[in-house]
Design a protein around this motif. Structure first.
Motif, PDB file in Angstrom:
ATOM      1  N   UNK A 265       0.829  -1.214   0.000  1.00 11.09           N
ATOM      2  CA  UNK A 265       0.000   0.000   0.000  1.00 11.09           C
ATOM      3  C   UNK A 265       0.861   1.261   0.000  1.00 11.09           C
ATOM      4  N   UNK A 266       1.908   1.273   0.832  1.00 14.13           N
ATOM      5  CA  UNK A 266       2.760   2.457   0.910  1.00 14.13           C
ATOM      6  C   UNK A 266       3.519   2.682  -0.391  1.00 14.13           C
ATOM      7  N   UNK A 267       3.945   1.608  -1.040  1.00 15.63           N
ATOM      8  CA  UNK A 267       4.688   1.742  -2.293  1.00 15.63           C
ATOM      9  C   UNK A 267       3.796   2.251  -3.414  1.00 15.63           C
ATOM     10  N   UNK A 268       2.544   1.764  -3.484  1.00 15.29           N
ATOM     11  CA  UNK A 268       1.609   2.252  -4.504  1.00 15.29           C
ATOM     12  C   UNK A 268       1.372   3.747  -4.329  1.00 15.29           C
ATOM     13  N   UNK A 269       1.146   4.182  -3.081  1.00 15.25           N
ATOM     14  CA  UNK A 269       0.892   5.602  -2.822  1.00 15.25           C
ATOM     15  C   UNK A 269       2.134   6.446  -3.109  1.00 15.25           C
ATOM     16  N   UNK A 326      19.729   0.620   3.094  1.00 13.11           N
ATOM     17  CA  UNK A 326      18.331   0.234   3.322  1.00 13.11           C
ATOM     18  C   UNK A 326      17.415   0.835   2.260  1.00 13.11           C
ATOM     19  N   UNK A 327      16.490   0.027   1.774  1.00 13.65           N
ATOM     20  CA  UNK A 327      15.600   0.460   0.700  1.00 13.65           C
ATOM     21  C   UNK A 327      14.758   1.669   1.085  1.00 13.65           C
ATOM     22  N   UNK A 328      14.157   1.731   2.304  1.00 12.00           N
ATOM     23  CA  UNK A 328      13.379   2.929   2.646  1.00 12.00           C
ATOM     24  C   UNK A 328      14.218   4.207   2.616  1.00 12.00           C
ATOM     25  N   UNK A 329      15.498   4.097   3.020  1.00 11.19           N
ATOM     26  CA  UNK A 329      16.374   5.268   2.972  1.00 11.19           C
ATOM     27  C   UNK A 329      16.587   5.720   1.528  1.00 11.19           C
ATOM     28  N   UNK A 330      16.748   4.761   0.643  1.00 16.92           N
ATOM     29  CA  UNK A 330      16.967   5.100  -0.764  1.00 16.92           C
ATOM     30  C   UNK A 330      15.715   5.713  -1.396  1.00 16.92           C
ATOM     31  N   UNK A 486       7.571   2.372   5.498  1.00 14.57           N
ATOM     32  CA  UNK A 486       8.405   1.263   5.028  1.00 14.57           C
ATOM     33  C   UNK A 486       9.556   0.964   5.977  1.00 14.57           C
ATOM     34  N   UNK A 487       9.484   1.489   7.182  1.00 13.12           N
ATOM     35  CA  UNK A 487      10.639   1.367   8.085  1.00 13.12           C
ATOM     36  C   UNK A 487      10.957  -0.068   8.465  1.00 13.12           C
TER      37      UNK A 487
END
Length: 497
Positions: A265-269, A326-330, A486-487
């Motif tokens: 959900x967070x990635x779609x938004x 980390x992916x969320x950081x990127x 996404x943490x």
């Protein structure tokens, strides 16, 4: 997990072809429009439908086609779409009247809706290794950036040498390559237990998305009037009915349980809001290059190429950086980099802003694709493999809605600022749009024309400043939201895999 070999990477090259072509199609028509308008003489309404019907049909059918691919096979759907896309391209190229061209553009939308979710979901099936899949998605994403930049350049060259229909015929050889190579290199993939197909859900999915997209498009052209608001509200109401039906069905067409995955959900938004900002900016920049700086369309397109190169590099860098960070950081970092690019554009001038524009667009062009590549990976991996088509379709629907909203909202903000800054004595046409000011100035004595163009240029640059500020603030919010939601995905890719 099986490591991909040479055959798999050749399959990826085949899957990038339709993505490249669809993104070229999104930008090339703008160059052909003056030529086909002179030849076919469409009315104002017909011209709008020629431009818009492709995105209407594409957005409306994505969810249905994604679900259909899960049922009948994603390769089968992809190849069927290639046939439809190629046939529609020939029909559009030789259309003798506006009505047939509108029909051909609608058929192109049908073909595009089958191609988009099929390509991304097949990547999920072909590349099972986490690191290789992320590289494959990066290459896939770079096809978007490259195609959107190549569209104006290719269109300008073709129109200098051939008739307007040539911009559609370039699709045909690419589709032929896909039809020949696809059966040889692409595996078939489907949901082994798809359940019963529900025609009412299919109808509701189309009936919900189309009015929303139409309302957004109309608002971007005419402001938020009663038809635009009524259309959007009707679509949202039908969307509620669609959601309730999916919850009631034991075998829904769209598995709403996907949205219970926070990463999905967070990635779609995040995807949708990133595209919102980028496309809203791309609506303003070509006008600045051509109407404020006075560049020809082809030269303006060439000045947009650095942005496209940055987009390709951002997409490809995402896979490499995800091995170490980390992916969320990127994802958040890419959005903040794009936000910095919007900040640079606040410094844009009316007469000497080319260097500032390129610098700002390089940051935006690198940052947004970097983020989009990683969120696309999270979207298709959060869903079960058998639902990859539906997940990809949701991602692409968000992409389409984000682009439409970006044009409507940031375009409307910029238009309102432009109108407010223009003096009343400039005339209604000049106060309406920058193009209207240029057309009005062509009919005035030199001194008056120069004064009007200076006022219009300053007003439009101020509009870009306000639009860039709004887009930058939205990206700052999106970056914070992505980082917070996404943490729990805060491990580097190698550790996570």
């Amino acid at each position: 997990m099986v490591k991909a070999g040479r055959r798999h990477w050749l399959a990826l090259a085949v899957l990038v072809l339709p993505v490249l072509l669809i993104s070229v199609d999104m930008t090339v028509l703008g160059f052909a429009l003056p030529y086909l308008s002179e030849d076919l003489r469409p009315s104002g309404s017909e011209q709008l439908w020629i431009v818009d019907v492709y995105s209407f049909v594409l957005a409306g059918l994505l969810v249905l086609m994604g679900s259909l691919g899960d049922r009948i096979g994603r390769r089968k759907l992809l190849l069927s779409g290639a046939v439809a896309f190629g046939a529609a391209s020939v029909l559009a190229a030789f259309a003798p009247n506006p009505g047939l061209l509108i029909a051909a553009r609608a058929l192109l939308g049908v073909g595009g809706a089958t191609l988009m979710p099929s390509t991304l979901s097949l990547i999920r099936s072909i590349f099972t290794d986490d690191g290789q899949r992320r590289v494959a998605i990066a290459v896939w994403s770079s096809g978007f950036s490259g195609g959107m930049a190549l569209g104006p350049v290719i269109g300008g060259w073709l129109l200098e040498h051939f008739w307007w229909g040539s911009v559609f015929l370039i699709n045909v050889p690419v589709m032929l390559v896909l039809l020949v190579a696809g059966p040889l290199l692409l595996p078939e993939a489907r949901d082994p237990n798809p359940g019963r197909f529900d025609p009412l859900s299919a109808l509701l999915s189309l009936a919900a998305v189309l009015p929303v997209v139409y309302g957004i498009k109309r608002a971007s052209e005419h402001g938020l009037d009663v038809p635009a608001a009524a259309s959007a509200l009707a679509g949202l109401a039908l969307g509620v009915v669609f959601v309730r039906r999916q919850r009631a069905l034991t075998e829904p067409m769209l598995d709403l349980a996907l949205f219970r995955h926070r990463a999905f959900a967070a990635s779609v938004l995040t995807n949708m809001l990133g595209v919102f900002s980028l496309v809203g900016l791309l609506f303003l920049v070509p006008q600045y290059l051509q109407l404020v700086l006075g560049l020809t369309p082809v030269v303006a397109a060439l000045w947009m190429l650095p942005t496209a190169v940055a987009g390709v590099l951002g997409s490809l860098a995402a896979a490499r950086l995800a091995r170490r960070f980390p992916v969320p950081h990127l994802i958040s970092g890419g959005l903040l980099l794009a936000m910095a690019g919007f900040g640079v554009l606040v410094l844009l001038g009316a007469h000497d802003g080319l260097a500032v524009l390129v610098a700002g667009m390089l940051l935006v062009g690198f940052g947004v694709p970097l983020s989009e590549t990683l969120t696309n990976d999270l979207i298709i991996t959060a869903a079960p493999p058998e639902r990859a088509g539906a997940a990809s379709a949701i991602s692409e629907t968000g992409f389409e809605l984000g682009g439409a909203l970006g044009t409507a909202v940031l375009g409307s903000i910029a238009t309102a600022v432009y109108r407010a800054d223009m003096p009343a004595e400039a005339g209604s046409a000049a106060r309406e749009t920058l193009g209207g000011a240029v057309a009005t100035a062509a009919q005035l004595p030199p001194e008056q024309a120069r004064a009007l163009l200076d006022s219009a240029s300053e007003a439009f640059v101020h509009a870009i400043h306000v639009g860039a500020l709004a887009g930058g603030l939205l990206l700052a919010y999106t970056a914070a939201q992505a980082f917070a939601l996404l943490r729990d995905r805060d491990r580097p890719a190698e550790a996570a895999g």
